[in-house]
Design an enzyme around this catalytic site. Structure first.
Site, mmCIF file in Angstrom:
data_model
loop_
_atom_site.group_PDB
_atom_site.id
_atom_site.type_symbol
_atom_site.label_atom_id
_atom_site.label_comp_id
_atom_site.label_asym_id
_atom_site.label_seq_id
_atom_site.Cartn_x
_atom_site.Cartn_y
_atom_site.Cartn_z
ATOM 1 C CD GLU A 72 42.160 22.557 58.804
ATOM 2 O OE1 GLU A 72 41.445 23.221 58.025
ATOM 3 O OE2 GLU A 72 43.165 21.934 58.445
ATOM 4 C CE LYS B 55 36.002 25.654 54.110
ATOM 5 N NZ LYS B 55 37.446 25.969 54.181
#
Ligand SMILES: Nc1nc(=O)c2c([nH]1)NC[C@@H]1CN(c3ccc(C(=O)N[C@@H](CCC(=O)O)C(=O)O)cc3)CN21
Ligand SMILES: CC(C)C(=O)C(=O)O
Ligand SMILES: [Mg+2]
Length: 275
Positions: free
Chosen positions: A182, A113
């Site tokens: 996020e 990621k």
């Protein structure tokens, strides 16, 4: 059943949600894997929760490999996704491929990621071309703390919201198999989730994402240096541990631990010869 990137992709558009939780060591990986989580993130949040830094800036590729390999040994069914740390991919496409390769070869990650949208697409496509699956990370990207000037909700203005949608389309186009969002308003995360065909995983991004992720020590009530609004404490393991340590100290002092069942024996004849 073993979860792969394909398994997670196929869950989008079904009524099954993708569950992801961070873990940083073998024991915790086994616990969360046996509980049936789809994917384990070896997050660079280990900088905070394991190493005690104030942010994720100082985390190294070697740190990530060390923890990723331990988690991979404990994860039988969950897909292990490992964060690429700050400056391991931003510097060049070459660095990105080399470091993603190390994280997969030495850290035994099933995917990596990295944080960023359009700007990181050359890195994403080069890593994917090297047969290493990539999960993107948009919205609040903690490795940019010194550019953001703090941890804040992202995408609240029309321009920022449009940029986030464009970034999501771009990372999909570059070959990312999934994306983490996020600290994004719920209604914007819903639009992004409906716009892309890859699964979205939310952390502080509301109900409409295809899955959710939380940091292990946050959901277990073990980390309190900061507690973002998106954290739900599913159990207070921190208090359980503090209680256990107090009981241990008390039993040492009382002489009730160790008991006979924790103790090894030797023939008295042998002992007598020692006096
Ligand atoms: N333990 C831990 N949990 C995490 O979720 C986490 C880490 N560490 N380390 C890396 C990043 C940093 N993260 C953070 C850190 C702080 C906030 C925070 O304080 N957020 C405010 C936002 C305030 C606002 O803009 O309204 C909040 O109250 O949620 C959010 C995410 C998420 N990640
Ligand atoms: C918070 C999650 C998404 C992460 O990137 C991490 O744990 O490092
Ligand atoms: Mg991270």
């Amino acid at each position: 059943m073993k979860n792969t990137t394909a398994t997670l992709r196929q869950m989008k558009g079904t009524d099954k949600k993708i569950s992801m939780i961070t873990a940083y060591d073998y024991t915790m990986a086994k616990i969360v894997d046996e509980s049936g989580v789809n994917t384990i993130l070896v997050g660079d949040s280990l900088g905070n929760t394991i190493l005690g830094y104030e942010d994720t800036i100082s985390v190294t590729v070697d740190d990530m490999i060390h923890h990723s390999a331990a988690v991979a040994r404990g994860a039988k069914n969950a897909l292990v996704i490992t964060d690429m740390p700050f400056m391991s991919y931003q510097t060049s496409v070459y660095d990105a491929v080399v470091n993603a390769g190390r994280i997969m070869k030495e850290g035994r990650a099933g995917a990596v990621k990295l944080e960023g949208g359009q700007d990181m697409c050359p890195q994403i496509s080069a890593i994917v071309k090297a047969s290493i699956p990539v999960c993107a990370h948009l919205g609040l990207t903690p490795q940019s703390i010194n550019a953001f000037g703090g941890f804040k909700v992202q995408g609240k203005t029309e321009a920022a919201a449009k940029k986030l949608i464009e970034d999501a389309k771009a990372v999909e186009e570059a070959g990312a198999f999934m994306l983490v969002m996020e600290c994004v308003p719920e209604k914007l995360a819903k639009i992004v989730t409906e716009t892309v065909s890859i699964p979205t995983i939310g952390i502080g991004a509301g109900r409409y994402c295809d899955g959710q992720v939380l940091v292990n020590q946050d959901m277990f009530g073990m980390y309190s240096d900061f507690v973002p609004k998106f954290v739900k404490q599913f159990a207070n393991v921190g208090d359980v541990m503090r209680g256990a340590v107090k009981a241990y100290i008390d039993e040492i002092n009382a002489g009730t631990f160790p008991g006979p069942e924790h103790t090894y024996k030797i023939d008295d004849e042998v002992i007598e010869k020692l006096y």
